[in-house]
Design an enzyme around this catalytic site. Sequence first.
Site, PDB file in Angstrom:
ATOM      1  CG  ASP A 155      -2.004  -1.034   1.115  1.00 51.81           C
ATOM      2  OD1 ASP A 155      -2.118  -1.890   2.003  1.00 51.81           O
ATOM      3  OD2 ASP A 155      -2.733  -0.992   0.113  1.00 51.81           O
ATOM      4  CG  ASP A 169      -7.381  -3.161  -0.539  1.00 56.20           C
ATOM      5  OD1 ASP A 169      -6.420  -2.533  -1.019  1.00 56.20           O
ATOM      6  OD2 ASP A 169      -7.515  -3.373   0.678  1.00 56.20           O
TER       7      ASP A 169
HETATM    8  C1  DX5 Z   1      -6.562   0.889   2.686  1.00 52.87           C
HETATM    9  C2  DX5 Z   1      -5.658  -0.292   2.518  1.00 52.87           C
HETATM   10  C3  DX5 Z   1      -6.218  -1.473   3.306  1.00 52.87           C
HETATM   11  C4  DX5 Z   1      -5.308  -2.635   3.333  1.00 52.87           C
HETATM   12  C5  DX5 Z   1      -6.036  -3.859   3.815  1.00 52.87           C
HETATM   13  O1  DX5 Z   1      -6.010   1.994   2.086  1.00 52.87           O
HETATM   14  O2  DX5 Z   1      -5.542  -0.597   1.134  1.00 52.87           O
HETATM   15  O3  DX5 Z   1      -7.441  -1.821   2.731  1.00 52.87           O
HETATM   16  O4  DX5 Z   1      -4.758  -2.831   2.104  1.00 52.87           O
HETATM   17  O5  DX5 Z   1      -6.234  -3.662   5.169  1.00 52.87           O
HETATM   18  P1  DX5 Z   1      -7.333  -4.484   5.984  1.00 52.87           P
HETATM   19  O6  DX5 Z   1      -7.377  -5.874   5.407  1.00 52.87           O
HETATM   20  O7  DX5 Z   1      -6.817  -4.464   7.397  1.00 52.87           O
HETATM   21  O8  DX5 Z   1      -8.603  -3.746   5.787  1.00 52.87           O
END
Ligand code: DX5
Length: 223
Positions: free
Chosen positions: A39, A179
Amino acid sequence: MAQPSQIQLVASVLSFDLSRLGEECTALEQAGIDGIQWDIMDGHFVPNLTFGPDVIASVRDQVSIPFEAHLMVEDPDNMAARYAKAGCQRVIVHVEACRHLHRTLGAIADLGAAAGVALNPSTPLDAVAHVLDLVDMVLVMTVNPGFGGQTYLKSMSPKISQARRLINSTSKPIHLEVDGGISPDTIGDAVAAGANVLIAGSTLTRDPQGVQHAIEELRQAAG
Ligand code: DX5
């Protein structure tokens, strides 16, 4: 055209131990994860600030699973090449950050990387209808980007299904990734709506039995 349908689990390492990223990625690979999502946050497109390309390059040779960069940045045109060069096989840009999305996606392909396009929760799917020939992935966000550990937006289910119908109407193999807030309680909804690639972040770090157990739980709940 048969679209890719095998369920893939890709780990977001945002919530992992950032002082041990190499070991964490190695443990994820050994636990059977299908890929790593980095990310990338610039503190402008989203409030958080995360990984530079050198961090990714430092981990690249420690594992062999694919890397993808999720660019949550104001200037993806200026960043994409650096993350491709750092070892990301796919570079995902946000519709909302691209003044000339068609050109940006073409430039990623010119780098030899796969191009993905991401949509924030409020962005209509129509925004990608004319660039599907340039991407191998559409990413539907089920949280507002910027942080891990948020709650899955079930209101995005119809949008995921709409994206699945749109992808199925094309003759190009395109992954549908979801995501945000994926866990054993929510993965079934996302898969039933049509996702075939699921990003798992904090759910993997919360399991007291470790990442292998967490991955197995997700695969089981995905059906
Ligand atoms: C948000 C991120 C999150 C991450 C996943 O900007 O992109 O969505 O990748 O995190 P979790 O699985 O903890 O929501």
